[in-house]
Write a protein that holds these residues in place. Structure first.
Motif, PDB file in Angstrom:
ATOM      1  N   UNK A  41       0.833  -1.210   0.000  1.00 17.52           N
ATOM      2  CA  UNK A  41       0.000   0.000   0.000  1.00 17.52           C
ATOM      3  C   UNK A  41       0.862   1.251   0.000  1.00 17.52           C
ATOM      4  N   UNK A  42       1.959   1.212   0.754  1.00 18.72           N
ATOM      5  CA  UNK A  42       2.857   2.362   0.781  1.00 18.72           C
ATOM      6  C   UNK A  42       3.502   2.580  -0.586  1.00 18.72           C
ATOM      7  N   UNK A  43       3.944   1.497  -1.223  1.00 16.37           N
ATOM      8  CA  UNK A  43       4.578   1.613  -2.540  1.00 16.37           C
ATOM      9  C   UNK A  43       3.597   2.140  -3.582  1.00 16.37           C
ATOM     10  N   UNK A  44       2.379   1.647  -3.554  1.00 16.16           N
ATOM     11  CA  UNK A  44       1.364   2.113  -4.509  1.00 16.16           C
ATOM     12  C   UNK A  44       1.034   3.584  -4.258  1.00 16.16           C
ATOM     13  N   UNK A  45       0.999   3.984  -2.990  1.00 14.39           N
ATOM     14  CA  UNK A  45       0.738   5.388  -2.671  1.00 14.39           C
ATOM     15  C   UNK A  45       1.842   6.285  -3.214  1.00 14.39           C
ATOM     16  N   UNK A  46       3.079   5.826  -3.093  1.00 11.22           N
ATOM     17  CA  UNK A  46       4.202   6.610  -3.618  1.00 11.22           C
ATOM     18  C   UNK A  46       4.141   6.696  -5.143  1.00 11.22           C
ATOM     19  N   UNK A  47       3.759   5.593  -5.797  1.00 11.39           N
ATOM     20  CA  UNK A  47       3.644   5.596  -7.256  1.00 11.39           C
ATOM     21  C   UNK A  47       2.527   6.520  -7.720  1.00 11.39           C
ATOM     22  N   UNK A  61       1.793   9.832 -10.611  1.00 15.37           N
ATOM     23  CA  UNK A  61       0.755   9.674 -11.624  1.00 15.37           C
ATOM     24  C   UNK A  61       0.785   8.338 -12.339  1.00 15.37           C
ATOM     25  N   UNK A  62       1.579   7.387 -11.838  1.00 12.90           N
ATOM     26  CA  UNK A  62       1.691   6.082 -12.484  1.00 12.90           C
ATOM     27  C   UNK A  62       0.535   5.141 -12.144  1.00 12.90           C
ATOM     28  N   UNK A  63      -0.144   5.393 -11.039  1.00 14.99           N
ATOM     29  CA  UNK A  63      -1.183   4.488 -10.558  1.00 14.99           C
ATOM     30  C   UNK A  63      -2.480   5.273 -10.375  1.00 14.99           C
ATOM     31  N   UNK A  64      -3.605   4.707 -10.826  1.00 19.48           N
ATOM     32  CA  UNK A  64      -4.893   5.388 -10.625  1.00 19.48           C
ATOM     33  C   UNK A  64      -5.287   5.446  -9.140  1.00 19.48           C
ATOM     34  N   UNK A  65      -6.073   6.416  -8.800  1.00 15.82           N
ATOM     35  CA  UNK A  65      -6.513   6.617  -7.420  1.00 15.82           C
ATOM     36  C   UNK A  65      -7.276   5.406  -6.897  1.00 15.82           C
ATOM     37  N   UNK A  66      -8.052   4.762  -7.749  1.00 19.40           N
ATOM     38  CA  UNK A  66      -8.831   3.596  -7.343  1.00 19.40           C
ATOM     39  C   UNK A  66      -7.917   2.480  -6.815  1.00 19.40           C
ATOM     40  N   UNK A  67      -6.776   2.260  -7.468  1.00 20.58           N
ATOM     41  CA  UNK A  67      -5.835   1.230  -7.026  1.00 20.58           C
ATOM     42  C   UNK A  67      -5.221   1.582  -5.675  1.00 20.58           C
ATOM     43  N   UNK A  68      -4.961   2.861  -5.477  1.00 22.76           N
ATOM     44  CA  UNK A  68      -4.411   3.308  -4.198  1.00 22.76           C
ATOM     45  C   UNK A  68      -5.412   3.057  -3.083  1.00 22.76           C
TER      46      UNK A  68
END
Length: 110
Positions: A60-66, A70-77
């Motif tokens: 979750x921390x890594x996805x939040x940083x990504x 702008x590499x990851x959509x907000x929904x995934x975060x």
């Protein structure tokens, strides 16, 4: 970021749970009776739980940083953070039940 998501008591509880499981595994390894074939031991289950929770929090921390780049959509975060939160709440509930059982056993007369 992970430090900001977790309170000090939660971090301490997770680290103590992991230490306790690891100590129990080393102490019980030589003296434990043979477990049923194919059945995981209690300490293995707790160790896997602690590892799973830690892994989900780190993911979750890594996805939040990504997401900041702008590499990851907000929904995934949101999904990753909610999954990590649910896992953490489950681990805390299990920890509380283990402590409650220990206290109940310690109050039993000998």
């Amino acid at each position: 970021m992970l430090d900001q998501l977790l309170s000090v008591s939660t971090r301490n509880a997770l680290s103590k749970l992991s230490e306790t499981v690891n100590q129990g595994a080393t102490a019980a390894g030589a003296s434990a009776p043979a477990a049923a074939v194919g059945q995981p031991s209690f300490d293995n289950v707790l160790s896997q739980l602690a590892g799973s929770v830690s892994g989900k929090l780190e993911t979750a921390e890594a996805i939040s940083m990504q997401s900041m780049t702008g590499d990851v959509p907000t929904r995934d975060v949101v999904n990753a953070v909610m999954d990590a939160e649910q896992s953490l709440q489950t681990a805390i509930a299990i920890r509380d039940k283990i402590v409650q059982a220990y206290l109940e056993i310690s109050r039993m007369p000998i």
